[in-house]
Design a protein around this motif. Sequence first.
Motif, short mmCIF file in Angstrom:
data_model
loop_
_atom_site.label_atom_id
_atom_site.label_comp_id
_atom_site.label_asym_id
_atom_site.label_seq_id
_atom_site.Cartn_x
_atom_site.Cartn_y
_atom_site.Cartn_z
N ARG A 1 0.84 -1.21 0.00
CA ARG A 1 0.00 0.00 0.00
C ARG A 1 0.87 1.25 0.00
N ALA A 2 1.99 1.19 0.72
CA ALA A 2 2.89 2.35 0.77
C ALA A 2 3.47 2.66 -0.61
N LEU A 3 3.69 1.63 -1.42
CA LEU A 3 4.17 1.85 -2.79
C LEU A 3 3.18 2.70 -3.57
N ALA A 4 1.89 2.38 -3.43
CA ALA A 4 0.86 3.16 -4.13
C ALA A 4 0.80 4.60 -3.60
N TYR A 5 0.98 4.75 -2.28
CA TYR A 5 0.96 6.10 -1.70
C TYR A 5 2.13 6.93 -2.22
N MET A 6 3.29 6.28 -2.38
CA MET A 6 4.46 7.00 -2.90
C MET A 6 4.21 7.45 -4.34
N VAL A 7 3.66 6.55 -5.15
CA VAL A 7 3.37 6.89 -6.54
C VAL A 7 2.40 8.07 -6.61
N LYS A 8 1.38 8.01 -5.79
CA LYS A 8 0.40 9.10 -5.78
C LYS A 8 1.02 10.41 -5.29
N HIS A 9 1.92 10.31 -4.30
CA HIS A 9 2.56 11.50 -3.72
C HIS A 9 3.27 12.32 -4.80
N PHE A 10 3.89 11.66 -5.76
CA PHE A 10 4.62 12.36 -6.81
C PHE A 10 3.78 12.65 -8.04
N GLY A 11 2.51 12.29 -8.00
CA GLY A 11 1.63 12.58 -9.11
C GLY A 11 1.85 11.71 -10.33
N TRP A 12 2.43 10.53 -10.12
CA TRP A 12 2.67 9.60 -11.23
C TRP A 12 1.39 8.80 -11.46
N SER A 13 0.63 9.19 -12.46
CA SER A 13 -0.67 8.54 -12.68
C SER A 13 -0.61 7.46 -13.75
N TRP A 14 0.60 7.17 -14.27
CA TRP A 14 0.75 6.20 -15.37
C TRP A 14 2.02 5.40 -15.12
N VAL A 15 1.88 4.16 -14.66
CA VAL A 15 3.05 3.37 -14.27
C VAL A 15 2.97 1.96 -14.84
N GLY A 16 4.11 1.31 -14.85
CA GLY A 16 4.18 -0.11 -15.18
C GLY A 16 4.48 -0.90 -13.91
N ALA A 17 4.22 -2.20 -13.92
CA ALA A 17 4.43 -3.01 -12.73
C ALA A 17 4.99 -4.38 -13.12
N VAL A 18 5.96 -4.86 -12.35
CA VAL A 18 6.54 -6.17 -12.58
C VAL A 18 6.81 -6.82 -11.23
N ASN A 19 6.55 -8.12 -11.14
CA ASN A 19 6.76 -8.81 -9.86
C ASN A 19 7.31 -10.21 -10.06
N THR A 20 7.89 -10.73 -8.99
CA THR A 20 8.35 -12.12 -8.97
C THR A 20 7.13 -13.03 -8.94
N ASP A 21 7.16 -14.08 -9.75
CA ASP A 21 6.03 -15.00 -9.81
C ASP A 21 6.15 -16.06 -8.73
N ASN A 22 5.95 -15.63 -7.48
CA ASN A 22 5.88 -16.54 -6.34
C ASN A 22 4.95 -15.92 -5.30
N PHE B 1 3.69 9.07 6.17
CA PHE B 1 4.55 9.14 4.99
C PHE B 1 5.28 10.47 4.98
N VAL B 2 6.62 10.43 5.09
CA VAL B 2 7.43 11.65 5.09
C VAL B 2 8.56 11.50 4.08
N LEU B 3 8.72 12.49 3.19
CA LEU B 3 9.77 12.46 2.17
C LEU B 3 10.49 13.80 2.11
N ASN B 4 11.80 13.75 2.02
CA ASN B 4 12.62 14.95 1.81
C ASN B 4 12.99 15.00 0.33
N THR B 5 12.11 15.55 -0.48
CA THR B 5 12.29 15.49 -1.94
C THR B 5 13.54 16.24 -2.41
N GLU B 6 13.98 17.25 -1.64
CA GLU B 6 15.15 18.01 -2.09
C GLU B 6 16.43 17.18 -2.03
N ASN B 7 16.40 16.06 -1.31
CA ASN B 7 17.59 15.21 -1.20
C ASN B 7 17.59 14.05 -2.19
N ILE B 8 16.55 13.96 -3.00
CA ILE B 8 16.41 12.81 -3.89
C ILE B 8 17.16 13.03 -5.20
#
Length: 476
Positions: free
Chosen positions: A178-199, A442-449
């Motif tokens: 869920r935190a992954l989705a919150y991070m994506v939303k935080h940066f306004g990325w509304s169009w993403v791809g997803a890949v995962n291990t098949d297990n 959720f806390v991010l220091n975007t200036e350090n990224i």
Amino acid sequence: SLALCTFKITWLSFIQWHLAMYLLTYFCNDYAYYYTLCIIFHLMYAFIYLFYVFFFHSVNLRDFRMAQIMIFAIEEINRSEGLLPNVSVGYQIYDNCGSRLFSMNSTMALMNGQEFAAEDRCNGQSLIHAIIGESESSATVILSRTTGSFKIPVVRSNNTKYYPSFFRTIASDYHQSRALAYMVKHFGWSWVGAVNTDNDYGNYGMNIFLNTAQEEGICVEYSVKFYRTETEKLKKVVDIIKQGTAKVIVAFLTSFEMNNLLEQLSVQNITGLQMIGVEAWITAKSLITSKSFRFLGGSLGFAVRKINIEGFSDYVIKEFWDTAFPCSQTERNSSQYALNCSGYQDLLPLKNYNEDVPEQRYASNVYKAVYAVAHSVHSLLNCREQKGCEKGLTIQPQKKENNTGGAVAQYEIVNWQQDSDGSIQFNPVGYYDASLPPDQRFVLNTENIIWVGGQLGVNGSYLFCFNWCMEKTTLQ
């Protein structure tokens, strides 16, 4: 024995070759008149075996540290006067070599003992009373399906509903997903791809992410998966990534699969992707190569928080020096000591150097798991300070009262950055704490990224934002 830890060694799978060459050599034993051909088969078998052993059977340091900290914790408990005062905790450690087949073999050896023969019968009482599970949850699930019938507690699992004898010392991946989705939303990325291990690990985590992404209005262009042995499927996954328009990739992968993906990205020279990662690979030093920053530089992801375990660094250093350089120990015979150490004079000043025992992100969970077992047995044996523990008691399976079976989800958010000397660092740029109120988690220091492409302190949303969704997500 009261505890077990299985850890993996990183190698390329050669089971298929091993089996094929074994069958060929077996054929040679029955048909000896093909003498020359058989000699070639034997030489091929020997060469392939030695090649894999010497070049790919290398130690996964992170998992090796887990085994070390298990031993450290047990020795600490055995020295304690207050915890299990007159009981010594034993252990067995098995290596699953990163293989599901080896995991099953280790489990059976654990349950029955190495000398268990086909004609022997089980006596109904296992010497093992608890298991410290594997570093990969999927392998632990395999283990649990065998041990569950015997109600042997396993500490590590991701699913306490279906495996009630399990208990976690690491947080459920539900929170990380869920935190992954919150991070994506935080940066306004509304169009993403997803890949995962098949297990189990990758499929569960990705399913939670996709559901949360839909709730948060995030469009997923494609969701694809592969397993470490599926070379052709991996190539198809990379083709989908290459042909896609999404520039942000959520990668719910283990370090094995991430390494495989990295190799293919390198082969096809696919750059410019903003990778969002999970704790399984985001701080994996095995991924650091001379070329990896070109493809993974700027990656963001969640890492297990660092916890310092007092005395462990000194323990590891002492074990290393006592094993590799016996002369570093105090010798009674000073002349013999001088003779043995004469070749190591340049190294001895480094004896107390411990910077190679870095952050203990995962080992602390093994440490807590061992102590959880010890405290449980302490209670079951009615141990009392100064009186010791009752003897002759048979430990029966117990129903766990706490059915949550997990720890609080607290993650460090790290960013792949490169120092001026070219070294790659996993620098913290924020945190996620599920125990806090929703507006404080959720806390991010975007200036350090550092972003993909080397940009510093710029919100990357303008690079990756689309204002529309395709009607159907590509699922593979």
